[in-house]
Design a protein around this motif. Sequence first.
Motif, PDB file in Angstrom:
ATOM      1  N   GLN A  28     -21.633 -11.778   3.183  1.00 56.58           N
ATOM      2  CA  GLN A  28     -21.457 -10.429   1.768  1.00 56.58           C
ATOM      3  C   GLN A  28     -21.457  -9.088   2.181  1.00 56.58           C
ATOM      4  O   GLN A  28     -21.959  -9.148   3.272  1.00 56.58           O
ATOM      5  N   LEU A  29     -20.649  -8.653   1.627  1.00 57.07           N
ATOM      6  CA  LEU A  29     -19.653  -7.504   1.798  1.00 57.07           C
ATOM      7  C   LEU A  29     -20.109  -6.231   1.084  1.00 57.07           C
ATOM      8  O   LEU A  29     -19.348  -6.911  -0.236  1.00 57.07           O
ATOM      9  N   GLN A  30     -20.326  -4.620   0.962  1.00 57.23           N
ATOM     10  CA  GLN A  30     -20.371  -3.478  -0.277  1.00 57.23           C
ATOM     11  C   GLN A  30     -18.205  -3.816  -0.234  1.00 57.23           C
ATOM     12  O   GLN A  30     -17.587  -3.815   0.741  1.00 57.23           O
ATOM     13  N   GLY A  31     -18.296  -3.766  -1.631  1.00 57.53           N
ATOM     14  CA  GLY A  31     -16.942  -3.137  -2.495  1.00 57.53           C
ATOM     15  C   GLY A  31     -16.130  -4.637  -2.499  1.00 57.53           C
ATOM     16  O   GLY A  31     -16.408  -5.614  -1.717  1.00 57.53           O
ATOM     17  N   ASP A  32     -15.037  -4.208  -2.657  1.00 55.76           N
ATOM     18  CA  ASP A  32     -13.393  -5.587  -2.612  1.00 55.76           C
ATOM     19  C   ASP A  32     -12.293  -5.341  -1.531  1.00 55.76           C
ATOM     20  O   ASP A  32     -11.993  -4.829  -1.605  1.00 55.76           O
ATOM     21  N   GLN A  33     -12.900  -6.262  -0.584  1.00 57.52           N
ATOM     22  CA  GLN A  33     -12.209  -6.449   0.648  1.00 57.52           C
ATOM     23  C   GLN A  33     -12.458  -7.344   0.117  1.00 57.52           C
ATOM     24  O   GLN A  33     -11.859  -8.255   1.583  1.00 57.52           O
ATOM     25  N   ARG A  34     -11.544  -8.291  -0.610  1.00 56.28           N
ATOM     26  CA  ARG A  34     -10.950  -9.232  -0.528  1.00 56.28           C
ATOM     27  C   ARG A  34      -9.526  -9.614   0.170  1.00 56.28           C
ATOM     28  O   ARG A  34      -9.611 -10.724   0.922  1.00 56.28           O
ATOM     29  N   LYS A  35      -8.295  -8.549   0.076  1.00 54.29           N
ATOM     30  CA  LYS A  35      -7.112  -8.699   0.569  1.00 54.29           C
ATOM     31  C   LYS A  35      -7.640  -8.971   2.155  1.00 54.29           C
ATOM     32  O   LYS A  35      -6.352  -9.094   3.182  1.00 54.29           O
ATOM     33  N   ASN A  36      -8.767  -7.227   2.412  1.00 57.73           N
ATOM     34  CA  ASN A  36      -8.276  -7.160   3.720  1.00 57.73           C
ATOM     35  C   ASN A  36      -8.870  -8.044   4.557  1.00 57.73           C
ATOM     36  O   ASN A  36      -8.859  -8.466   5.833  1.00 57.73           O
ATOM     37  N   VAL A  37      -9.834  -8.389   3.778  1.00 57.56           N
ATOM     38  CA  VAL A  37     -10.870 -10.319   4.584  1.00 57.56           C
ATOM     39  C   VAL A  37      -9.531 -10.963   5.075  1.00 57.56           C
ATOM     40  O   VAL A  37      -9.864 -11.242   5.617  1.00 57.56           O
ATOM     41  N   LYS A  97     -20.518 -12.421  14.586  1.00 61.31           N
ATOM     42  CA  LYS A  97     -19.897 -11.574  14.993  1.00 61.31           C
ATOM     43  C   LYS A  97     -18.311 -10.953  14.428  1.00 61.31           C
ATOM     44  O   LYS A  97     -18.000  -9.590  14.127  1.00 61.31           O
ATOM     45  N   ILE A  98     -18.145 -11.878  13.444  1.00 60.66           N
ATOM     46  CA  ILE A  98     -17.183 -11.911  12.846  1.00 60.66           C
ATOM     47  C   ILE A  98     -17.447 -11.075  11.385  1.00 60.66           C
ATOM     48  O   ILE A  98     -16.618  -9.922  11.199  1.00 60.66           O
ATOM     49  N   LEU A  99     -18.749 -10.536  11.097  1.00 58.91           N
ATOM     50  CA  LEU A  99     -19.222  -9.809   9.978  1.00 58.91           C
ATOM     51  C   LEU A  99     -19.846  -8.552  10.974  1.00 58.91           C
ATOM     52  O   LEU A  99     -19.194  -7.534   9.464  1.00 58.91           O
ATOM     53  N   LYS A 100     -19.251  -8.354  12.029  1.00 57.47           N
ATOM     54  CA  LYS A 100     -19.558  -7.032  12.627  1.00 57.47           C
ATOM     55  C   LYS A 100     -18.594  -6.698  12.986  1.00 57.47           C
ATOM     56  O   LYS A 100     -17.924  -5.551  13.223  1.00 57.47           O
ATOM     57  N   ASP A 101     -17.400  -7.227  13.033  1.00 55.08           N
ATOM     58  CA  ASP A 101     -16.533  -6.800  13.101  1.00 55.08           C
ATOM     59  C   ASP A 101     -15.292  -6.313  11.509  1.00 55.08           C
ATOM     60  O   ASP A 101     -14.731  -5.300  11.884  1.00 55.08           O
ATOM     61  N   VAL A 102     -15.980  -7.215  11.344  1.00 52.77           N
ATOM     62  CA  VAL A 102     -15.220  -6.707   9.341  1.00 52.77           C
ATOM     63  C   VAL A 102     -15.930  -5.242   9.601  1.00 52.77           C
ATOM     64  O   VAL A 102     -15.278  -4.383   8.657  1.00 52.77           O
ATOM     65  N   LYS A 103     -16.887  -5.574   9.255  1.00 48.82           N
ATOM     66  CA  LYS A 103     -17.399  -3.968   9.012  1.00 48.82           C
ATOM     67  C   LYS A 103     -16.826  -2.954   9.863  1.00 48.82           C
ATOM     68  O   LYS A 103     -17.047  -1.696   9.113  1.00 48.82           O
ATOM     69  N   LYS A 104     -16.733  -3.011  11.016  1.00 42.15           N
ATOM     70  CA  LYS A 104     -16.399  -1.824  11.686  1.00 42.15           C
ATOM     71  C   LYS A 104     -14.938  -2.112  11.855  1.00 42.15           C
ATOM     72  O   LYS A 104     -14.660  -0.117  11.096  1.00 42.15           O
ATOM     73  N   GLU A 105     -13.961  -2.650  11.346  1.00 41.69           N
ATOM     74  CA  GLU A 105     -12.693  -2.795  10.990  1.00 41.69           C
ATOM     75  C   GLU A 105     -12.334  -2.082   8.989  1.00 41.69           C
ATOM     76  O   GLU A 105     -10.835  -1.309   9.135  1.00 41.69           O
TER      77      GLU A 105
END
Length: 136
Positions: free
Chosen positions: A107-116, A81-89
């Motif tokens: 695991q997420l594609q791209g540099d998403q450190r600050k966003n996450v 659920k966390i992954l689904k929300d992060v991917k959509k956001e």
Amino acid sequence: MLSVISGLSNLVGRTFGLRESSFMSGLDDQIPTAFDPFADANADDSGAGSKEYVHIRVQQRNGRKSLTTVQGLKKEFSYNKILKDVKKEFCCNGTVVQDPELGQVIQLQGDQRKNVSTFLVQAGIVKKDHIKIHGF
């Protein structure tokens, strides 16, 4: 040739007020020890979720491509659920990987450190003090 070298070492010793024996013993005291920068990460008590830290890292793939990993979330959260929300956001793709040592890792594609990190704080999943961001 040997007498020139020994004469030079005596000259250096007299110039700096050192004798050969004290000079050599000083070097023995200054032998550097091996420094392991990852010693705290490899310690027995620092497994996934220890000290309640969430680690957010970036790994370089090839060229401009990178991969962001999130580890250390509590087990009672639904990673999917966390992954689904992060991917959509953040309009990125990702997956949940089961690691034998670290447990579940997002695991997420791209540099998403600050966003996450801001997402996890705003959602109330983790406090800001318990997030560690690693990477270049």
